[in-house]
Design a protein around this motif. Structure first.
Motif, PDB file in Angstrom:
ATOM      1  N   GLU A  82      16.319   6.899   5.609  1.00  0.00           N
ATOM      2  CA  GLU A  82      16.896   5.942   6.533  1.00  0.00           C
ATOM      3  C   GLU A  82      15.781   5.241   7.310  1.00  0.00           C
ATOM      4  OE1 GLU A  82      20.052   5.171   6.741  1.00  0.00           O
ATOM      5  OE2 GLU A  82      20.616   6.669   5.210  1.00  0.00           O
ATOM      6  N   PRO A  83      16.059   4.046   7.842  1.00  0.00           N
ATOM      7  CA  PRO A  83      15.050   3.375   8.679  1.00  0.00           C
ATOM      8  C   PRO A  83      14.712   4.222   9.899  1.00  0.00           C
ATOM      9  CG  PRO A  83      16.838   1.877   8.102  1.00  0.00           C
ATOM     10  CD  PRO A  83      17.280   3.257   7.704  1.00  0.00           C
ATOM     11  N   PRO A  84      13.486   4.135  10.376  1.00  0.00           N
ATOM     12  CA  PRO A  84      13.120   4.880  11.594  1.00  0.00           C
ATOM     13  C   PRO A  84      13.797   4.280  12.813  1.00  0.00           C
ATOM     14  CG  PRO A  84      11.354   3.417  10.946  1.00  0.00           C
ATOM     15  CD  PRO A  84      12.375   3.347   9.854  1.00  0.00           C
ATOM     16  N   ALA A  85      13.942   5.082  13.836  1.00  0.00           N
ATOM     17  CA  ALA A  85      14.632   4.626  15.043  1.00  0.00           C
ATOM     18  C   ALA A  85      13.753   3.706  15.875  1.00  0.00           C
ATOM     19  CB  ALA A  85      15.073   5.831  15.867  1.00  0.00           C
ATOM     20  N   ALA A  95      13.874  -3.842   5.615  1.00  0.00           N
ATOM     21  CA  ALA A  95      13.375  -3.423   4.302  1.00  0.00           C
ATOM     22  C   ALA A  95      14.548  -3.303   3.330  1.00  0.00           C
ATOM     23  CB  ALA A  95      12.649  -2.087   4.421  1.00  0.00           C
ATOM     24  N   ARG A  96      14.225  -3.376   2.053  1.00  0.00           N
ATOM     25  CA  ARG A  96      15.274  -3.223   1.042  1.00  0.00           C
ATOM     26  C   ARG A  96      15.672  -1.760   0.893  1.00  0.00           C
ATOM     27  NH1 ARG A  96      14.000  -6.368  -4.289  1.00  0.00           N
ATOM     28  NH2 ARG A  96      14.531  -8.089  -2.884  1.00  0.00           N
ATOM     29  N   ARG A  97      14.688  -0.867   0.870  1.00  0.00           N
ATOM     30  CA  ARG A  97      14.955   0.574   0.776  1.00  0.00           C
ATOM     31  C   ARG A  97      13.931   1.334   1.602  1.00  0.00           C
ATOM     32  NH1 ARG A  97      14.889  -0.905  -4.730  1.00  0.00           N
ATOM     33  NH2 ARG A  97      16.944  -1.058  -5.678  1.00  0.00           N
ATOM     34  N   TRP A  98      14.360   2.468   2.161  1.00  0.00           N
ATOM     35  CA  TRP A  98      13.464   3.394   2.856  1.00  0.00           C
ATOM     36  C   TRP A  98      13.443   4.718   2.100  1.00  0.00           C
ATOM     37  CZ3 TRP A  98      10.114   2.814   6.813  1.00  0.00           C
ATOM     38  CH2 TRP A  98      10.218   1.641   7.578  1.00  0.00           C
ATOM     39  N   TRP A 115       9.809  -3.994   0.351  1.00  0.00           N
ATOM     40  CA  TRP A 115      10.129  -5.244   1.039  1.00  0.00           C
ATOM     41  C   TRP A 115      11.325  -5.920   0.376  1.00  0.00           C
ATOM     42  CZ3 TRP A 115       4.767  -4.227   0.295  1.00  0.00           C
ATOM     43  CH2 TRP A 115       4.041  -4.045   1.483  1.00  0.00           C
ATOM     44  N   ASP A 116      12.082  -6.622   1.158  1.00  0.00           N
ATOM     45  CA  ASP A 116      13.220  -7.369   0.639  1.00  0.00           C
ATOM     46  C   ASP A 116      12.770  -8.767   0.204  1.00  0.00           C
ATOM     47  OD1 ASP A 116      15.792  -7.812  -0.138  1.00  0.00           O
ATOM     48  OD2 ASP A 116      16.565  -8.227   1.875  1.00  0.00           O
ATOM     49  N   VAL A 117      11.793  -8.763  -0.700  1.00  0.00           N
ATOM     50  CA  VAL A 117      11.197  -9.996  -1.230  1.00  0.00           C
ATOM     51  C   VAL A 117      11.039  -9.804  -2.729  1.00  0.00           C
ATOM     52  CG1 VAL A 117       9.171 -11.517  -1.181  1.00  0.00           C
ATOM     53  CG2 VAL A 117       9.971 -10.443   0.935  1.00  0.00           C
ATOM     54  N   ASP A 118      11.701 -10.609  -3.534  1.00  0.00           N
ATOM     55  CA  ASP A 118      11.701 -10.395  -4.980  1.00  0.00           C
ATOM     56  C   ASP A 118      10.295 -10.401  -5.557  1.00  0.00           C
ATOM     57  OD1 ASP A 118      14.428 -10.213  -4.959  1.00  0.00           O
ATOM     58  OD2 ASP A 118      14.787 -12.263  -5.700  1.00  0.00           O
ATOM     59  N   GLU A 119       9.419 -11.257  -5.043  1.00  0.00           N
ATOM     60  CA  GLU A 119       8.066 -11.346  -5.592  1.00  0.00           C
ATOM     61  C   GLU A 119       7.247 -10.081  -5.363  1.00  0.00           C
ATOM     62  OE1 GLU A 119       9.236 -15.653  -4.823  1.00  0.00           O
ATOM     63  OE2 GLU A 119       9.651 -13.650  -4.009  1.00  0.00           O
ATOM     64  N   ASP A 121       8.600  -7.030  -5.751  1.00  0.00           N
ATOM     65  CA  ASP A 121       9.144  -5.927  -6.545  1.00  0.00           C
ATOM     66  C   ASP A 121       8.010  -5.212  -7.261  1.00  0.00           C
ATOM     67  OD1 ASP A 121      11.736  -6.374  -5.838  1.00  0.00           O
ATOM     68  OD2 ASP A 121      12.297  -7.441  -7.674  1.00  0.00           O
ATOM     69  N   GLY A 122       8.094  -3.896  -7.308  1.00  0.00           N
ATOM     70  CA  GLY A 122       7.057  -3.116  -7.976  1.00  0.00           C
ATOM     71  C   GLY A 122       5.962  -2.640  -7.052  1.00  0.00           C
ATOM     72  N   PHE A 123       6.073  -2.975  -5.766  1.00  0.00           N
ATOM     73  CA  PHE A 123       5.103  -2.513  -4.771  1.00  0.00           C
ATOM     74  C   PHE A 123       5.815  -1.710  -3.688  1.00  0.00           C
ATOM     75  CE2 PHE A 123       2.943  -6.117  -6.638  1.00  0.00           C
ATOM     76  CZ  PHE A 123       1.634  -5.680  -6.741  1.00  0.00           C
ATOM     77  N   LEU A 124       5.143  -0.690  -3.209  1.00  0.00           N
ATOM     78  CA  LEU A 124       5.636   0.135  -2.101  1.00  0.00           C
ATOM     79  C   LEU A 124       4.708  -0.022  -0.902  1.00  0.00           C
ATOM     80  CD1 LEU A 124       6.671   3.618  -3.543  1.00  0.00           C
ATOM     81  CD2 LEU A 124       8.055   2.219  -2.007  1.00  0.00           C
ATOM     82  N   ALA A 125       5.297  -0.064   0.276  1.00  0.00           N
ATOM     83  CA  ALA A 125       4.530   0.061   1.509  1.00  0.00           C
ATOM     84  C   ALA A 125       4.647   1.492   2.005  1.00  0.00           C
ATOM     85  CB  ALA A 125       5.059  -0.900   2.565  1.00  0.00           C
ATOM     86  N   VAL A 126       3.534   2.052   2.440  1.00  0.00           N
ATOM     87  CA  VAL A 126       3.520   3.412   2.993  1.00  0.00           C
ATOM     88  C   VAL A 126       2.969   3.298   4.407  1.00  0.00           C
ATOM     89  CG1 VAL A 126       2.678   5.765   2.721  1.00  0.00           C
ATOM     90  CG2 VAL A 126       3.175   4.374   0.693  1.00  0.00           C
ATOM     91  N   THR A 127       3.691   3.813   5.375  1.00  0.00           N
ATOM     92  CA  THR A 127       3.361   3.549   6.774  1.00  0.00           C
ATOM     93  C   THR A 127       2.025   4.156   7.187  1.00  0.00           C
ATOM     94  OG1 THR A 127       4.153   3.665   9.039  1.00  0.00           O
ATOM     95  CG2 THR A 127       4.642   5.556   7.618  1.00  0.00           C
ATOM     96  N   TRP A 128       1.324   3.415   8.045  1.00  0.00           N
ATOM     97  CA  TRP A 128       0.086   3.894   8.659  1.00  0.00           C
ATOM     98  C   TRP A 128       0.349   4.381  10.074  1.00  0.00           C
ATOM     99  CZ3 TRP A 128      -5.393   2.398   7.391  1.00  0.00           C
ATOM    100  CH2 TRP A 128      -5.543   2.122   6.017  1.00  0.00           C
ATOM    101  N   PHE A 129       1.610   4.388  10.499  1.00  0.00           N
ATOM    102  CA  PHE A 129       1.878   4.767  11.877  1.00  0.00           C
ATOM    103  C   PHE A 129       1.299   6.157  12.142  1.00  0.00           C
ATOM    104  CE2 PHE A 129       4.469   6.312  15.419  1.00  0.00           C
ATOM    105  CZ  PHE A 129       4.330   5.243  16.295  1.00  0.00           C
ATOM    106  N   PRO A 130       0.575   6.337  13.274  1.00  0.00           N
ATOM    107  CA  PRO A 130      -0.079   7.624  13.554  1.00  0.00           C
ATOM    108  C   PRO A 130       0.894   8.796  13.500  1.00  0.00           C
ATOM    109  CG  PRO A 130      -0.822   5.946  15.087  1.00  0.00           C
ATOM    110  CD  PRO A 130       0.310   5.331  14.316  1.00  0.00           C
ATOM    111  N   GLY A 131       0.443   9.866  12.848  1.00  0.00           N
ATOM    112  CA  GLY A 131       1.226  11.078  12.801  1.00  0.00           C
ATOM    113  C   GLY A 131       2.182  11.180  11.632  1.00  0.00           C
ATOM    114  N   VAL A 132       2.248  10.138  10.787  1.00  0.00           N
ATOM    115  CA  VAL A 132       3.129  10.202   9.619  1.00  0.00           C
ATOM    116  C   VAL A 132       2.358  10.861   8.475  1.00  0.00           C
ATOM    117  CG1 VAL A 132       4.609   8.898   8.056  1.00  0.00           C
ATOM    118  CG2 VAL A 132       4.384   8.191  10.437  1.00  0.00           C
ATOM    119  N   LEU A 133       1.466  10.140   7.814  1.00  0.00           N
ATOM    120  CA  LEU A 133       0.538  10.801   6.906  1.00  0.00           C
ATOM    121  C   LEU A 133      -0.595  11.416   7.734  1.00  0.00           C
ATOM    122  CD1 LEU A 133       2.204   9.246   4.817  1.00  0.00           C
ATOM    123  CD2 LEU A 133       0.085   8.749   3.597  1.00  0.00           C
ATOM    124  N   ASP A 134      -1.291  12.368   7.162  1.00  0.00           N
ATOM    125  CA  ASP A 134      -2.336  13.052   7.917  1.00  0.00           C
ATOM    126  C   ASP A 134      -3.577  12.198   8.103  1.00  0.00           C
ATOM    127  OD1 ASP A 134      -0.693  15.238   8.159  1.00  0.00           O
ATOM    128  OD2 ASP A 134      -1.513  16.253   6.391  1.00  0.00           O
TER     129      ASP A 134
END
Length: 273
Positions: A82-85, A95-98, A115-119, A121-134
């Protein structure tokens, strides 16, 4: 192939491999390829490992996000989420999917999105927000806070300008030896030697922030009568490219009166240094 991987199995469109700086619909998106080797880590596991990311600027965003080809992300560890709060934790447009990231017993919510942008498609964004990935690394150097913008420049220049910092009628600092930091899109910041600062007028407070260009600001100050008002900060051990500011103290021109060679510095909306 996992159910999530099957859902995402779309080849990157050819247009996304090229520089894109024209409007799609409205508003405007742009992206371009990067040659940097990016890895995102959970513990010692690289859940992202890409030598062919793209930088994506969402509409009106000052800093970009990285987009990664699906083959460069451990999609087998992703499950629908789900989207973050928190609003600051999400992309500017829906976003198209979380996806949540599951590594062993650890589940990291809202770690990735499409992203909800057809062009794109095939790419993922992974968050850089502190504390998510190590942690994140570019080549073998650790980076943090957000991806670096290749068009963002940060210069630390030694100067002999006369800088005076006042809080009302009290002079907090008076220096003719500043190091001035010029950063694209931000006001100039004046880093002063500690001996030119009236430390007796300041109270050290808890605070920290991270900048992918400067490092970690781990010392902050307020005044004794306003301990809730953060007015100054320092980088004890900045990144090598900005080494001249090490141990110096900078003040918010948005919250204090600062003059440079007798000319008042215009205050702007306060933000992290």
């Amino acid at each position: 192939m996992s159910e999530t991987a099957a859902t995402l199995a779309v080849e990157p469109r050819e247009s996304a491999r090229l520089v894109r700086r024209v409007p799609l619909t409205a508003p405007t998106w742009r992206w371009e390829p990067s040659e940097r080797w990016l890895r995102g880590w959970v513990g010692e596991l690289a859940v992202v490992d890409s030598r062919r990311p793209i930088l994506v600027w969402e509409p009106d965003a000052k800093v970009p996000e990285y987009g990664f080809p699906l083959a460069d992300v451990r999609t087998d560890l992703l499950v629908p989420g789900e989207p973050p709060a928190a609003a600051y934790y999400r992309p500017r447009l829906p976003a198209r999917r979380w996806f949540d990231l599951v590594v062993g017993e650890r589940r990291i919510p809202s770690a990735a999105w499409t992203w909800d942008v057809d062009e794109l498609d095939g790419f993922l964004a992974v968050t850089w927000f502190p504390g998510v990935l190590d942690r994140w690394t570019e080549e073998e150097d650790r980076v943090f806070a957000h991806p670096r913008d290749p068009r963002n420049r940060v210069d630390a220049l030694s100067s002999t300008r006369h800088v005076v910092v006042r809080d009302g009628n009290r002079v907090l600092a008076d220096s003719r030896h500043p190091v001035i930091v010029y950063e694209t899109g931000l006001p100039a910041r004046y880093y002063l030697p500690a001996e030119d600062v009236d430390l007796s007028a300041l109270t050290e407070i808890d605070g920290w922030s991270k900048c992918p260009y400067k490092g970690e600001a781990s010392r902050y100050w307020a005044t004794a009568d306003r301990p809730d008002r953060e007015i100054a900060w320092s980088y004890p051990a900045p990144l090598p490219v900005i080494a001249p500011i090490a141990g110096r103290i900078a003040f918010y021109s948005e919250r204090l009166d600062i003059t440079v060679d007798g000319v008042a510095v215009a205050g702007r909306r306060a933000g992290r240094p």
